[in-house]
Design an enzyme around this catalytic site. Structure first.
Site, mmCIF file in Angstrom:
data_model
loop_
_atom_site.group_PDB
_atom_site.id
_atom_site.type_symbol
_atom_site.label_atom_id
_atom_site.label_comp_id
_atom_site.label_asym_id
_atom_site.label_seq_id
_atom_site.Cartn_x
_atom_site.Cartn_y
_atom_site.Cartn_z
ATOM 1 N N LYS A 184 0.879 -1.180 0.000
ATOM 2 C CA LYS A 184 0.000 0.000 0.000
ATOM 3 C C LYS A 184 0.915 1.228 0.000
ATOM 4 C CE LYS A 184 -1.890 3.014 2.045
ATOM 5 N NZ LYS A 184 -1.575 4.412 1.695
ATOM 6 N N CYS A 293 13.681 10.700 6.783
ATOM 7 C CA CYS A 293 13.405 10.315 8.172
ATOM 8 C C CYS A 293 14.608 10.543 9.075
ATOM 9 C CB CYS A 293 13.001 8.852 8.204
ATOM 10 S SG CYS A 293 14.131 7.806 7.279
ATOM 11 N N GLU A 394 9.221 16.224 14.999
ATOM 12 C CA GLU A 394 9.673 16.058 13.617
ATOM 13 C C GLU A 394 8.943 17.058 12.711
ATOM 14 O OE1 GLU A 394 8.640 12.404 11.543
ATOM 15 O OE2 GLU A 394 10.697 12.281 10.829
HETATM 16 P P1 NAD Z 1 2.354 8.646 7.423
HETATM 17 O O1 NAD Z 1 2.521 7.857 8.675
HETATM 18 O O2 NAD Z 1 1.327 9.699 7.407
HETATM 19 O O3 NAD Z 1 1.965 7.671 6.209
HETATM 20 C C1 NAD Z 1 2.772 6.573 5.883
HETATM 21 C C2 NAD Z 1 1.904 5.506 5.238
HETATM 22 O O4 NAD Z 1 0.966 5.048 6.204
HETATM 23 C C3 NAD Z 1 1.085 6.015 4.046
HETATM 24 O O5 NAD Z 1 1.063 4.994 3.068
HETATM 25 C C4 NAD Z 1 -0.292 6.209 4.645
HETATM 26 O O6 NAD Z 1 -1.339 6.092 3.716
HETATM 27 C C5 NAD Z 1 -0.341 5.076 5.645
HETATM 28 N N1 NAD Z 1 -1.304 5.263 6.734
HETATM 29 C C6 NAD Z 1 -1.773 6.435 7.251
HETATM 30 N N2 NAD Z 1 -2.671 6.182 8.238
HETATM 31 C C7 NAD Z 1 -2.755 4.834 8.346
HETATM 32 C C8 NAD Z 1 -3.512 3.962 9.194
HETATM 33 N N3 NAD Z 1 -4.351 4.413 10.118
HETATM 34 N N4 NAD Z 1 -3.325 2.636 9.055
HETATM 35 C C9 NAD Z 1 -2.463 2.148 8.130
HETATM 36 N N5 NAD Z 1 -1.756 2.918 7.289
HETATM 37 C C10 NAD Z 1 -1.894 4.248 7.395
HETATM 38 O O7 NAD Z 1 3.767 9.190 7.043
HETATM 39 P P2 NAD Z 1 4.158 10.061 5.771
HETATM 40 O O8 NAD Z 1 3.725 11.460 6.015
HETATM 41 O O9 NAD Z 1 3.722 9.399 4.521
HETATM 42 O O10 NAD Z 1 5.755 9.956 5.804
HETATM 43 C C11 NAD Z 1 6.514 10.738 6.621
HETATM 44 C C12 NAD Z 1 6.912 9.986 7.871
HETATM 45 O O11 NAD Z 1 7.578 8.782 7.528
HETATM 46 C C13 NAD Z 1 7.898 10.763 8.693
HETATM 47 O O12 NAD Z 1 7.563 10.655 10.045
HETATM 48 C C14 NAD Z 1 9.217 10.083 8.410
HETATM 49 O O13 NAD Z 1 10.185 10.238 9.397
HETATM 50 C C15 NAD Z 1 8.786 8.678 8.259
HETATM 51 N N6 NAD Z 1 9.775 7.902 7.493
HETATM 52 C C16 NAD Z 1 10.545 6.999 8.157
HETATM 53 C C17 NAD Z 1 11.525 6.290 7.481
HETATM 54 C C18 NAD Z 1 12.397 5.285 8.198
HETATM 55 O O14 NAD Z 1 13.030 4.475 7.527
HETATM 56 N N7 NAD Z 1 12.469 5.304 9.501
HETATM 57 C C19 NAD Z 1 11.700 6.488 6.111
HETATM 58 C C20 NAD Z 1 10.904 7.415 5.463
HETATM 59 C C21 NAD Z 1 9.928 8.108 6.176
#
Ligand code: NAD
Length: 491
Positions: A184, A293, A394
């Site tokens: 997804k 991240c 963040e």
């Molecule tokens: P997000 O948590 O909003 O979304 C990430 C994914 O989760 C998306 O595909 C979204 O549709 C899905 N999602 C949202 N709500 C959900 C739910 N209730 N149940 C299941 N899935 C759900 O994050 P974002 O804004 O897309 O990305 C940014 C974040 O990701 C930042 O916090 C960043 O630090 C983190 N990140 C971490 C890494 C790592 O390797 N640690 C890498 C890249 C990004």
């Protein structure tokens, strides 16, 4: 640069389920737009719980059926074929990432080695991951060994900030392990994952091994996270969503891998090579518009060089060329969405209210040619204390919070004083300081005299609220395997 050949006007991108490219059952689609220009790129089928059900069922059939009969060598061959296809289509992937989430084309093109290398690395692990013979002390003639078996159906949920590499970080180890998956991708940048899903089919993986269902988090994402037919969730995203995934996983005690956010410290000692530290720490926080991240967003600087460092970093930041990522001259692209832009501007205002000064940046860029996109100047906040919100939360944008410290012990204390523990940097020419700090900082990676270097062989992941599990590294495939012990009484 024209891109009609990969995204013709009015195109629709559908789901990939059971080896077929299909619309969502609801018939609904959502738009994906270029954050640099606001131009519509494609309509994308909006998967929801019904599509997730079909995809999980297809993944289960493939897991128990044809895919279970693939030998490790056959899995390796398919992964190598996929690596070759991604290599052949690399320019297309660079363009898709740039158009869909805004990163400069030089940046997305620069990830070739990392992306292809990762797939080849996982291909190698297909045939080298194995169980063990165990020298037990049981009485009699008892032989014991372990088998490493794939966990089953994996639900992979990814963010938008590095679509190609974050998708490969999921697909590679899942396929090497013999699991199947439902992917997804993030609603803000789903195009790369869909194209990769098509190449998976071309590479010879059986239908249902990789299913791609774009959609929104609250519908498709949450249906996948709570699905009783899913054995493991591999999630990359925010800690807020990570907590929801933990809740949802309780339904059938799913395994979890969580790669979450960070507030990574980048510590600059007075004896550092300052030119290297300014450029390295600068790109460590401003690169990809701060949407990484492990971005080094808290820059801790030893007091004797604090003012000099702030002025050099501000100079560096103000000279970065901000613009449409499609222009090869651009160093900093837009942020992904209006929501993200507002969030970043809000944090800068909070920092100033809390007593920091914006030495450079601090504003949206609305000059000619940038008005329709989500551009913000790289921003340096000076006079930051570690208890301010801009040092604790963040931001996920090009904002550096620069904090002064007096001793190495104090630097380590400040470095560790957030809930997160993903990345960290240390800049010094004294080897003992580098080692002491590398040990003292509680984070999954510490970079010394560099920032953000990644390699398939080097594990990447979080301490504390930055999550658990590791991507990359020799053990990564093991995260998708479970260990079965076999104990045989001989005679
Ligand atoms: P997000 O948590 O909003 O979304 C990430 C994914 O989760 C998306 O595909 C979204 O549709 C899905 N999602 C949202 N709500 C959900 C739910 N209730 N149940 C299941 N899935 C759900 O994050 P974002 O804004 O897309 O990305 C940014 C974040 O990701 C930042 O916090 C960043 O630090 C983190 N990140 C971490 C890494 C790592 O390797 N640690 C890498 C890249 C990004």
């Amino acid at each position: 640069m024209s891109y009609e050949h990969i995204l013709p006007k009015g195109c629709v991108r559908n789901l990939i389920i059971d080896g077929r490219i299909v619309p969502a059952i609801s018939g609904r689609t959502f738009e994906t737009r270029n954050p640099a220009t606001g131009v519509l790129l494609a309509q994308v089928a909006e998967g929801d719980a019904q599509d997730i059900d079909l995809a999980v069922a297809a993944a289960r059939r493939a897991f128990e059926g044809p895919w279970s009969r693939f030998t490790p060598f056959q899995r390796q061959e398919c992964l190598l074929k996929l690596a070759q296809l991604v290599d052949e289509h690399f320019e297309e992937f660079s363009l898709l990432d740039t158009l869909d989430m805004g990163a400069p084309i030089t940046f997305t093109r620069g990830r070739r080695q990392r992306a292809i290398g990762m797939l080849r690395f996982y291909a190698g692990l297909c045939t080298t991951t194995h169980g063990e013979t165990l020298p037990n002390s049981l009485p009699g003639n008892v032989f014991s060994y372990t088998l490493k078996e794939p966990i089953g159906v994996v639900g992979a949920i990814t963010p938008w900030n590095a679509p190609l590499t974050s998708t490969i970080w999921k697909i590679g180890p899942v396929l090497a392990s013999g699991c199947t998956m439902v992917l997804k991708p993030a609603e803000d940048a789903p195009l790369t994952a869909l194209r990769l899903g098509e190449l998976v089919l071309e590479a010879g993986f059986p239908p249902g091994v990789v299913n791609v269902v774009p959609g929104f988090g609250a519908t498709a994402g949450s249906a996948l996270a709570s699905h009783m037919g899913v054995d493991k969730i591999a999630f990359t995203g925010s800690d807020v969503t990570g907590r929801k995934i933990i809740e949802a996983s309780k339904s059938n005690i799913k395994r979890l891998m969580l790669e979450l956010g960070g507030k990574s410290p980048d510590v600059v000692f007075a004896d550092a090579n300052l030119d290297a530290a300014v450029a390295g720490a600068g790109m460590g926080v401003f690169g990809n518009s701060g949407q990484i991240c492990s971005a080094g967003t808290r820059i801790l600087v030893e007091r004797p060089i604090y003012d000099d460092f702030v002025s050099r970093l501000s100079d560096f930041a103000s000279k970065l060329r901000v613009g449409d990522g499609i222009d090869p001259q651009t160093q900093i692209g837009p942020v992904v969405s209006a929501k993200q832009l507002d969030r970043i501007a809000g944090y800068i205002a909070v920092g100033v209210e809390e007593g920091a000064t914006a030495e450079t940046g601090g504003a949206r860029l609305e000059s000619e040619g940038l008005r329709d996109g989500f551009f913000i100047r790289p921003t340096v906040l000076a006079g930051v204390r570690n208890d301010m919100r801009v040092a604790q939360e963040e931001i996920f944008g090009p904002v550096a919070s620069v904090i002064a410290f007096d001793t190495m012990e104090e630097a380590a204390t400040i470095a560790n004083a957030t809930p997160f523990g993903l990345g960290a940097g240390v800049w010094t020419q004294t080897i003992s300081k580098a080692h002491i700090m590398a040990k003292a900082i509680r984070s999954g990676t510490v970079w010394v005299n560099c920032y953000g270097l990644l390699d398939p062989v080097i594990p990447f992941g979080g301490y504390k609220a930055s999550g658990y599990g590791r991507e990359s590294g020799l053990q990564h495939v093991e995260d998708y395997l479970q260990t079965k012990s076999v104990v045989i009484q001989n005679g």
